[in-house]
Write an enzyme that holds these catalytic residues in place. Structure first.
Site, PDB file in Angstrom:
ATOM      1  N   GLU A  68       0.974  -1.086   0.169  1.00  0.00           N
ATOM      2  CA  GLU A  68      -0.177  -0.092  -0.095  1.00  0.00           C
ATOM      3  C   GLU A  68       0.979   1.305   0.023  1.00  0.00           C
ATOM      4  O   GLU A  68       1.764   1.210   0.685  1.00  0.00           O
ATOM      5  CB  GLU A  68      -0.802   0.206   1.178  1.00  0.00           C
ATOM      6  CG  GLU A  68      -1.915   1.098   1.208  1.00  0.00           C
ATOM      7  CD  GLU A  68      -2.820   1.221   2.512  1.00  0.00           C
ATOM      8  OE1 GLU A  68      -2.803   0.153   3.219  1.00  0.00           O
ATOM      9  OE2 GLU A  68      -3.279   2.133   2.621  1.00  0.00           O
ATOM     10  N   ARG A 299       5.021 -13.186   9.562  1.00  0.00           N
ATOM     11  CA  ARG A 299       5.866 -11.843   9.054  1.00  0.00           C
ATOM     12  C   ARG A 299       7.151 -11.894   9.875  1.00  0.00           C
ATOM     13  O   ARG A 299       7.520 -12.417  10.922  1.00  0.00           O
ATOM     14  CB  ARG A 299       5.046 -10.799   9.537  1.00  0.00           C
ATOM     15  CG  ARG A 299       4.886 -10.533  11.095  1.00  0.00           C
ATOM     16  CD  ARG A 299       3.758  -9.456  11.363  1.00  0.00           C
ATOM     17  NE  ARG A 299       3.926  -8.313  10.883  1.00  0.00           N
ATOM     18  CZ  ARG A 299       3.534  -7.413  10.039  1.00  0.00           C
ATOM     19  NH1 ARG A 299       2.475  -8.104   9.364  1.00  0.00           N
ATOM     20  NH2 ARG A 299       3.668  -6.253   9.488  1.00  0.00           N
ATOM     21  N   LYS A 309       4.313   0.801  10.054  1.00  0.00           N
ATOM     22  CA  LYS A 309       4.422   1.991   9.028  1.00  0.00           C
ATOM     23  C   LYS A 309       3.995   2.985  10.088  1.00  0.00           C
ATOM     24  O   LYS A 309       4.764   4.123   9.978  1.00  0.00           O
ATOM     25  CB  LYS A 309       3.683   1.875   8.003  1.00  0.00           C
ATOM     26  CG  LYS A 309       4.148   1.028   6.818  1.00  0.00           C
ATOM     27  CD  LYS A 309       3.040   1.231   5.755  1.00  0.00           C
ATOM     28  CE  LYS A 309       3.394   0.254   4.728  1.00  0.00           C
ATOM     29  NZ  LYS A 309       2.180  -0.383   3.624  1.00  0.00           N
TER      30      LYS A 309
HETATM   31  P1  ATP Z   1       0.122  -1.676   7.019  1.00  0.00           P
HETATM   32  O1  ATP Z   1       0.014  -1.715   8.534  1.00  0.00           O
HETATM   33  O2  ATP Z   1       0.074  -0.455   6.559  1.00  0.00           O
HETATM   34  O3  ATP Z   1      -1.002  -2.835   6.501  1.00  0.00           O
HETATM   35  P2  ATP Z   1       2.015  -3.508   5.855  1.00  0.00           P
HETATM   36  O4  ATP Z   1       3.370  -3.690   6.486  1.00  0.00           O
HETATM   37  O5  ATP Z   1       1.316  -4.556   5.933  1.00  0.00           O
HETATM   38  O6  ATP Z   1       1.569  -2.379   6.730  1.00  0.00           O
HETATM   39  P3  ATP Z   1       1.911  -3.329   3.048  1.00  0.00           P
HETATM   40  O7  ATP Z   1       2.047  -2.254   2.235  1.00  0.00           O
HETATM   41  O8  ATP Z   1       0.367  -3.984   3.078  1.00  0.00           O
HETATM   42  O9  ATP Z   1       2.181  -2.828   4.543  1.00  0.00           O
HETATM   43  O10 ATP Z   1       2.659  -4.542   2.748  1.00  0.00           O
HETATM   44  C1  ATP Z   1       2.915  -5.117   1.644  1.00  0.00           C
HETATM   45  C2  ATP Z   1       3.246  -6.510   1.545  1.00  0.00           C
HETATM   46  O11 ATP Z   1       4.297  -6.759   2.465  1.00  0.00           O
HETATM   47  C3  ATP Z   1       1.900  -7.440   2.287  1.00  0.00           C
HETATM   48  O12 ATP Z   1       1.714  -8.363   1.626  1.00  0.00           O
HETATM   49  C4  ATP Z   1       2.521  -7.755   3.869  1.00  0.00           C
HETATM   50  O13 ATP Z   1       1.958  -8.866   4.045  1.00  0.00           O
HETATM   51  C5  ATP Z   1       3.742  -7.864   3.605  1.00  0.00           C
HETATM   52  N1  ATP Z   1       4.612  -7.433   4.815  1.00  0.00           N
HETATM   53  C6  ATP Z   1       4.497  -6.436   5.663  1.00  0.00           C
HETATM   54  N2  ATP Z   1       5.241  -6.300   6.578  1.00  0.00           N
HETATM   55  C7  ATP Z   1       5.901  -7.582   6.620  1.00  0.00           C
HETATM   56  C8  ATP Z   1       6.773  -8.421   7.541  1.00  0.00           C
HETATM   57  N3  ATP Z   1       7.114  -7.911   8.605  1.00  0.00           N
HETATM   58  N4  ATP Z   1       7.265  -9.498   7.228  1.00  0.00           N
HETATM   59  C9  ATP Z   1       6.851  -9.957   6.009  1.00  0.00           C
HETATM   60  N5  ATP Z   1       6.171  -9.478   5.002  1.00  0.00           N
HETATM   61  C10 ATP Z   1       5.404  -8.249   5.405  1.00  0.00           C
END
Ligand code: ATP
Ligand code: MG
Length: 594
Positions: A68, A299, A309
């Site tokens: 996002e 994650r 974020k």
């Molecule tokens: P938000 O809290 O804004 O949803 P987010 O870290 O999930 O934050 P996204 O932009 O939705 O941000 O993440 C993009 C992709 O990265 C998603 O598929 C998410 O699952 C993955 N992702 C985010 N954080 C992690 C993490 N700590 N480890 C592995 N994958 C991650």
């Protein structure tokens, strides 16, 4: 050897090793069974619609990385990126870069650009497959009308408060909305009014019609469209209703013909809705089989950083750091400026693997991966970070000569370079003491050490300044001991120190970065800002060997005895480089943690 093994041995996988994991196992099985072999594919999003596209999809699997655009990418994203792009590479597939920009409020072009930069920097390529979820808004709306007509969705005019109250709890079922059984035509009329801006924000929502008594709260008639008057970074004012993430995401996957939709564990409870929705749309003739499957993995949780974020935005906005690419930030932009490498990140992703259960990875694991990669690639240079003057009393005034230092001790093919030597040198302050403790083998009056790549010198006396600290150290040298000449090594000494010639060296800012947080799990039981490490940045005026004057931004070096450093991307000027410490030679935190 199987076909696959044969193919692999000809074309090695891009990773250091291809250790297996449960996702690879699923992908292997799906590829072997031909589950996705017959997909129609026209190349661009949209052909997943049942009536379009005819040529079979040339990609055996399709994955996607769906950020996002509401912040910069961080180290956790590197795990997801490496996983998705890595699988596609390994199994002859494609990986899409898709901006999940269904929420108009927090998204910005700056983030889109930074994300593109970061994924490219990590070494991955999406080819022509760059997509924006907002490009599918028309389809999503059409799908919503389709659901309403089929009795799978309705417009609910309860207040947000009423909806919350009737949702039930983990132990109690929810209650049906009074609007749940209204005629489809009525819902359809309302939905169109919503779209046409005839109702204020929050007046009503479109909900899926599933089961208010489901033990899974996500299946209790989740909202799928809401009214939100906000300008979108790509569609502008065209829409005043926006799809909810949980509704939009499965549709995006299906339209792009994604086969394996990998996401983090918190979406596990959303999977039934993901499947419910896509099956309904396939029944309605809007999507074609085979549909994508969602697979969850744990994650990345990394000690000593925050990977949320919201918290990263707070660090930037409240100026606890100097921007998104501050070298202490766990963003990929920050890590890059810090001197971390893309190869180091890929090694890290491979090493930590992919599992189904949450766990914490020690920050030291990431640093070790960076050390391993930097050790291979970084030429050695000499820098004195805390300089004190050394004078060789018996060396001729005005004379100079060359010493030869290897560029990489394990790689003789990288050659050596000349390092000028003269009567006055800079050495590290910690390499001289007036009254040393037992076991100190460096300079003190009466002791002899080797100036690395040069001569043995013996300390005669130290000179103090008014405050009592050492201003200079006086030595004599033995002309018969120059490194690389015969007999040089006959007399053994325990200390071996580095130096630069004062006349030839130049001064530069070297930024010594340390961990941004002093606690392994910042914010446990308190505000995470309280765990900020006040000593995470210091700047020293170092004395550097002349060969470093021409360093180019992003060029990385090992400064002997100090660690790995990078020529800063932003603050360096031609002939006037600034350096950032990426990582020390050894893990100094491991000791403290024990
Ligand atoms: P938000 O809290 O804004 O949803 P987010 O870290 O999930 O934050 P996204 O932009 O939705 O941000 O993440 C993009 C992709 O990265 C998603 O598929 C998410 O699952 C993955 N992702 C985010 N954080 C992690 C993490 N700590 N480890 C592995 N994958 C991650
Ligand atoms: Mg997310």
């Amino acid at each position: 050897m199987s076909d696959r093994a044969a193919a692999r041995s000809k074309q090695p996988a891009p990773h250091a090793s291809s250790s297996s994991n449960f996702i690879r196992a699923i992908v292997e099985q799906d590829v072997a069974s031909g589950k996705y072999a017959e997909r129609a594919w026209g190349g661009k999003p949209g052909p997943a619609r049942a009536h379009e596209g005819s040529a079979p999809d040339p990609a055996r699997i399709r994955t996607r990385f769906p950020p996002e655009p509401n912040g910069y990418l961080h180290i956790g994203h590197a795990k997801s990126i490496s996983l998705n792009f890595g699988l596609a590479r390994e199994y002859g597939g494609a990986c899409h870069l898709r901006f999940d920009d269904t929420n108009p409020e927090k998204e910005e072009q700056e983030y889109v650009d930074a994300i593109i930069d970061a994924v490219r920097w990590l070494g991955f390529d999406w080819g022509e497959h760059l997509y924006f979820a907002s490009d599918y808004f028309d389809f999503m709306y059409e799908a919503a009308e389709n659901l309403v007509r089929a009795g799978h969705a309705y417009v609910d005019e309860q207040s947000a408060e009423e909806m919350r109250a009737s949702r039930g709890t983990l132990t109690e079922p929810g209650r049906n909305s009074p609007w749940r059984d209204r005629p489809a035509e009525e819902s359809l009329r309302r939905l169109r009014e919503m779209r046409d801006g005839r109702h204020p924000d929050g007046a009503m929502v479109l909900r899926a019609r599933i089961d208010m008594a489901s033990p899974n709260i996500n299946m209790r008639d989740p909202a799928i469209y809401r009214i939100r008057r906000a300008a979108h970074h790509r569609t502008g004012e065209k829409w005043c209703i926006y799809p909810m993430y949980t509704y939009a995401h499965p549709i995006e996957d299906a339209l792009e013909r994604i086969t394996h939709s990998l996401c983090t564990l918190e979406f596990e409870d959303q999977r039934p809705f993901y499947d419910w929705l896509l099956e309904r749309l396939a029944q309605g003739g809007l999507l074609a089989q085979p549909l994508p499957q969602q697979i969850e993995f744990a994650r990345l949780n990394l000690t000593y950083v925050v990977l949320s974020k919201r918290k990263l935005i707070q660090l930037v906005e409240e100026k606890h750091v100097e921007g998104w690419d501050d070298p202490r930030m766990p963003t990929l932009a920050g890590a890059r400026r810090r001197g971390y490498t893309a190869e180091g990140f890929r090694l890290f992703a491979e090493r930590i693997g992919v599992a189904k259960a949450d766990s914490w990875i020690d920050y030291g694991v990431l640093e070790d991966c960076m050390r391993e990669d930097l050790n291979e690639r970084a030429p050695r240079r000499i820098a004195v970070l805390d300089p004190v003057r050394l004078v060789i009393d018996n060396y001729p005034d005005g004379a100079q000569e060359e010493c030869h230092a290897p560029n990489h001790p394990q790689k003789p093919e990288l050659g050596s370079r000349a390092v000028p030597f003269s009567k006055e040198l800079w050495i590290e302050r910690e390499d001289v003491m007036e009254a040393p403790p037992k076991g100190y083998h460096r300079l003190f009056p009466g002791n002899e050490v080797r100036l690395r790549y040069a001569y043995l010198v013996k300390c005669v006396r130290v000179e103090k300044d008014a405050k009592g600290s050492i201003a200079a150290v006086h030595c004599t040298y033995d002309p018969a001991t120059k490194s690389g000449t015969t007999g040089a090594g006959e007399r053994k000494v325990k200390g071996n120190i580095h130096w630069v010639s004062a006349r030839h060296a130049f001064s530069a800012d070297v930024r010594l970065y340390d961990r941004l947080f002093k606690h392994p799990q910042p914010g446990t039981g308190r505000d995470f800002l309280e765990d900020l490490h006040s000593g995470s940045k210091s700047i020293v005026a170092a004395q550097l060997e002349p060969a470093l004057a021409g360093a180019q931004p992003e060029e990385r070096f090992q400064f002997e005895r100090h660690g790995y450093f990078v020529c800063d991307l932003r603050d360096s000027r031609p002939g006037k480089p600034a350096f950032n410490r990426a990582v020390t030679l050894r893990d100094s935190w491991a000791k403290e943690a024990r």
